[in-house]
Design a protein around this motif. Structure first.
Motif, PDB file in Angstrom:
ATOM      1  N   ALA A 299       0.829  -1.209   0.000  1.00  0.00           N
ATOM      2  CA  ALA A 299       0.000   0.000   0.000  1.00  0.00           C
ATOM      3  C   ALA A 299       0.861   1.255   0.000  1.00  0.00           C
ATOM      4  CB  ALA A 299      -0.942   0.000   1.202  1.00  0.00           C
ATOM      5  N   SER A 300       1.937   1.243   0.785  1.00  0.00           N
ATOM      6  CA  SER A 300       2.851   2.377   0.834  1.00  0.00           C
ATOM      7  C   SER A 300       3.553   2.567  -0.505  1.00  0.00           C
ATOM      8  CB  SER A 300       3.885   2.159   1.942  1.00  0.00           C
ATOM      9  OG  SER A 300       4.864   3.170   1.913  1.00  0.00           O
ATOM     10  N   THR A 301       4.012   1.467  -1.088  1.00  0.00           N
ATOM     11  CA  THR A 301       4.688   1.526  -2.387  1.00  0.00           C
ATOM     12  C   THR A 301       3.751   2.061  -3.451  1.00  0.00           C
ATOM     13  OG1 THR A 301       6.048  -0.372  -1.757  1.00  0.00           O
ATOM     14  CG2 THR A 301       5.960   0.177  -4.091  1.00  0.00           C
ATOM     15  N   LEU A 302       2.505   1.594  -3.429  1.00  0.00           N
ATOM     16  CA  LEU A 302       1.523   2.036  -4.418  1.00  0.00           C
ATOM     17  C   LEU A 302       1.223   3.512  -4.273  1.00  0.00           C
ATOM     18  CD1 LEU A 302      -0.492   1.527  -6.683  1.00  0.00           C
ATOM     19  CD2 LEU A 302      -2.133   0.703  -4.963  1.00  0.00           C
TER      20      LEU A 302
ATOM     21  N   ILE B 270      -0.738   8.148   3.154  1.00  0.00           N
ATOM     22  CA  ILE B 270       0.597   8.437   2.614  1.00  0.00           C
ATOM     23  C   ILE B 270       0.518   9.446   1.475  1.00  0.00           C
ATOM     24  CG2 ILE B 270       2.524   7.407   1.319  1.00  0.00           C
ATOM     25  CD1 ILE B 270       2.092   4.908   3.079  1.00  0.00           C
ATOM     26  N   PHE B 271      -0.467   9.299   0.611  1.00  0.00           N
ATOM     27  CA  PHE B 271      -0.616  10.227  -0.517  1.00  0.00           C
ATOM     28  C   PHE B 271      -0.875  11.649  -0.015  1.00  0.00           C
ATOM     29  CE2 PHE B 271      -2.632  12.308  -4.086  1.00  0.00           C
ATOM     30  CZ  PHE B 271      -2.008  11.776  -5.206  1.00  0.00           C
ATOM     31  N   THR B 272      -1.782  11.791   0.947  1.00  0.00           N
ATOM     32  CA  THR B 272      -2.091  13.129   1.456  1.00  0.00           C
ATOM     33  C   THR B 272      -0.914  13.718   2.228  1.00  0.00           C
ATOM     34  OG1 THR B 272      -3.205  12.123   3.377  1.00  0.00           O
ATOM     35  CG2 THR B 272      -4.589  12.789   1.521  1.00  0.00           C
ATOM     36  N   GLU B 273      -0.162  12.874   2.916  1.00  0.00           N
ATOM     37  CA  GLU B 273       1.041  13.359   3.604  1.00  0.00           C
ATOM     38  C   GLU B 273       2.033  13.941   2.600  1.00  0.00           C
ATOM     39  OE1 GLU B 273       2.454  10.016   5.783  1.00  0.00           O
ATOM     40  OE2 GLU B 273       1.158  10.378   7.526  1.00  0.00           O
TER      41      GLU B 273
END
Length: 323
Positions: free
Chosen positions: A158-161, A203-206
């Motif tokens: 999920a983090s990689t994506l 992660i995306f919003t961060e």
């Protein structure tokens, strides 16, 4: 056959490759491996083929080596070999040597996943192998192909994506952020994986927040009794919509669903390809019944085929805020 014979065969094959007799070595590998298979000595066949593939890779003969990789999978299937740690490690070792420009690589990836699906416990293919393939494709900036594997990978995927989608987004207009992260959020929700939908969106919003000062993106912080601290982007209503969707996804939340549909009408009108996915998500998480059933795999396929870099996106400046 005795192990001594295997060593002799390996030595002959190595010598031919060193002498540049690649075709002869290739054919020898095929003939000898079939002999072992007929004798049901599958481990010997796999051993000699793996040694041959590695030697051919070292000699720069990636096309011949790739063909041998496919033969190894044939032996796996014939032997009904399960995707255990050793058998998967062998696939990863071979795949790591196949150049991205080698046409046979895509087939090797497809057949490797199919093998783990048939002989393993995961119908969609082994998550660890999916994660490795997805990460490999991300390193080559092939985000489109990578996302399919990462969605079916491990919790680390999920983090990689999310990072891959953010990097992909950097090549597009600033207001297209929701299109990219929706490519993780919707499929994860459709797969019943709320945990990784949360992770990817977080992660995306961060990363949006980290780049805000440089890009001029306005970021607001809202303290909510139910949801805690929430980051809001006034110029990215689509991202705000996805944030609320994921935070509030829970059975019986029909009132929240009605609010989302009403408050973000503009967002939803400008992203009509979200409709089918949202209908299924509404039924699964918010008890909103839909009239027709849709094949989730078909739906995910349509999402993957949605807009990518440089295509029109939703939620331009002046859209609704999350409140």
């Amino acid at each position: 056959m005795p192990s001594q014979n295997i060593e002799k065969t390996r030595a002959r094959m190595q010598l031919r490759i060193q002498e540049g007799q690649y075709y002869e070595a290739h054919q020898q590998l095929r003939v000898v491996s079939q002999r072992y298979v007929k004798a049901k000595n599958y481990d010997a066949a796999i051993d000699i083929l793996t040694s041959g593939a590695n030697a051919l890779f070292k000699a720069g003969q990636s096309a011949s080596a790739g063909d041998i990789c496919l033969l190894i999978l044939d032996v796996y299937r014939t032997a009904s070999k399960k995707p255990d740690q050793d058998s998967k490690a062998r696939i990863i070792e071979l795949l790591s040597q196949l150049p991205s420009t080698e046409p046979i690589r895509k087939r090797f990836i497809t057949e490797s996943i199919a093998w783990t699906s048939k002989f393993g416990i995961y119908p969609a293919g082994d998550p660890f192998l999916h994660h490795y393939i997805g990460t490999l494709l991300v390193s080559e900036h092939d985000y489109y192909e990578a996302e399919r594997h990462l969605l079916l990978g491990t919790p680390a995927s999920a983090s990689t994506l999310a990072t891959a989608l953010f990097n992909w987004y950097q090549h597009d207009s600033p207001h297209t952020a929701a299109l990219y992260i929706s490519r993780a959020v919707f499929p994860y929700l459709l797969l019943g994986n709320l945990r990784d939908a949360h992770t990817a969106l977080k992660i995306f919003t961060e990363k949006l927040v980290e780049k805000a000062e440089k890009t001029g993106l306005v970021v607001q912080t809202i303290e909510d009794v139910k949801y805690g601290t929430v980051k809001v982007f006034p110029s990215l209503p689509g991202v705000n919509f996805l944030t609320l969707l994921v935070l509030s996804a829970a059975p019986g939340g029909r009132e929240v669903w009605q609010f989302l549909e009403g408050h973000y009408q503009t967002v939803l009108r400008e992203a009509p390809w979200w409709k089918e996915a949202l209908e299924q998500i509404g039924e699964s998480y918010f008890d909103v019944k839909i009239r027709r059933q849709t094949n989730i795999l078909d739906m995910m396929g349509s999402l993957f085929g949605g807009p990518g870099p440089q295509q029109q996106a939703i939620g331009g400046p002046g859209g609704h805020d999350l409140d």
